[in-house]
Design an enzyme around this catalytic site. Sequence first.
Site, PDB file in Angstrom:
ATOM      1  N   THR A  17      25.352  28.745  -3.285  1.00 49.39           N
ATOM      2  CA  THR A  17      25.568  27.389  -3.810  1.00 49.39           C
ATOM      3  C   THR A  17      25.354  27.398  -5.313  1.00 49.39           C
ATOM      4  O   THR A  17      24.363  27.974  -5.804  1.00 49.39           O
ATOM      5  CB  THR A  17      24.628  26.375  -3.150  1.00 49.39           C
ATOM      6  OG1 THR A  17      24.860  26.359  -1.744  1.00 49.39           O
ATOM      7  CG2 THR A  17      24.869  24.967  -3.698  1.00 49.39           C
ATOM      8  N   PHE A  42      24.520  25.329  -8.636  1.00 49.09           N
ATOM      9  CA  PHE A  42      23.851  24.107  -9.089  1.00 49.09           C
ATOM     10  C   PHE A  42      24.025  23.970 -10.595  1.00 49.09           C
ATOM     11  O   PHE A  42      24.084  24.964 -11.324  1.00 49.09           O
ATOM     12  CB  PHE A  42      22.359  24.143  -8.756  1.00 49.09           C
ATOM     13  CG  PHE A  42      22.045  24.097  -7.285  1.00 49.09           C
ATOM     14  CD1 PHE A  42      21.736  22.891  -6.664  1.00 49.09           C
ATOM     15  CD2 PHE A  42      22.048  25.264  -6.526  1.00 49.09           C
ATOM     16  CE1 PHE A  42      21.439  22.848  -5.311  1.00 49.09           C
ATOM     17  CE2 PHE A  42      21.748  25.224  -5.173  1.00 49.09           C
ATOM     18  CZ  PHE A  42      21.448  24.009  -4.567  1.00 49.09           C
TER      19      PHE A  42
END
Length: 341
Positions: A275, A277
């Site tokens: 992921t 960010f």
Amino acid sequence: MALRCFPIWVCPQTTHHRSPLMGLAEFDADKRRRFCLWECSSSASQRAVTAIEGEIPFSRELKKSSDELGLTQETQSLSFHRDLSMLPKPLTANSLYSSDGDDSKVRISFQGIPGAYSETAALKAFPNCETVPCEQFEAAFQAVELWLVDKAVLPIENSVGGSIHRNYDLLLRHRLHIVQEVHLPVNHCLLGVPGVKKEDIKCVLSHPQALDQCVNSLNNLGIQRISAKDTATAAQTVSSSGKIDVGAIASVRAANIYGLDILAENIQDDVNNVTRFLILAREPMIPRTDRPYKTSIVFSLEEGPGVLFKALAVFALRSINLSKVSSKEKLDPIISNSFQK
């Protein structure tokens, strides 16, 4: 001492006498001249300088001369700061980029509760920071804008689930600057109350995206899936319920915070689940020349055939490598490109 300006409108034929203590500015307009006389006033009631202990303030004293002509003499007394070490030091080019590495005073807002993956990303970027949980992504943005925190962390893209378009909309709505990005490998863990075995779990709680990323593992275990607000909330719910047949999919940090046992690690279907960010701040960062930087661009196009192709050609002709392109109907195209400074 105070300065007073007296604007005086006179005819050009009028004779004017200038005082040696007066500055004169003039300009022609509509066959008239405007004279601006700056007069120095030294009356005691108009002094705005406060004396500092051990110093003599700047003063202007007018003393009468014994000369019969009555001429005035002006004396000035000046004093300087005694302790030069107390004066602020000028910035250098290196000081704009240097950091002492102490991030213990940095406050970072994130969506969720302690143990969320967003908090883990914030701690990866600033290991000694203070994390501030927020109920919604919108609140995380507003916390930065209201000076309640220094930065915010925002998940923007997952290698399996794709872009989080809701957060793209928030980037357009709020005037925060992207100053850093963090790539966090996802380690989905099957959690349960202490003493429970993996075979005892009949249903599991987690965020819908986390459940979708662990479909094969959950099917092999025959576990029913129940959606929760986020992964950390799922872990908190299982911990507070104490049920032995209910588990949660969350991070290792969530297991440590809420006192759960890790029954299985890396149960996600894709082992390369990552992921991305974004770290957001009120002020933009100053790009350096010793490392590559990314630039994100948002723009709108007129409707018509090939308009997106024409827009992308602008980057190709300038040898700018695009790492991500996202285009949505009735929404501005979002292009994230990386290039070496």
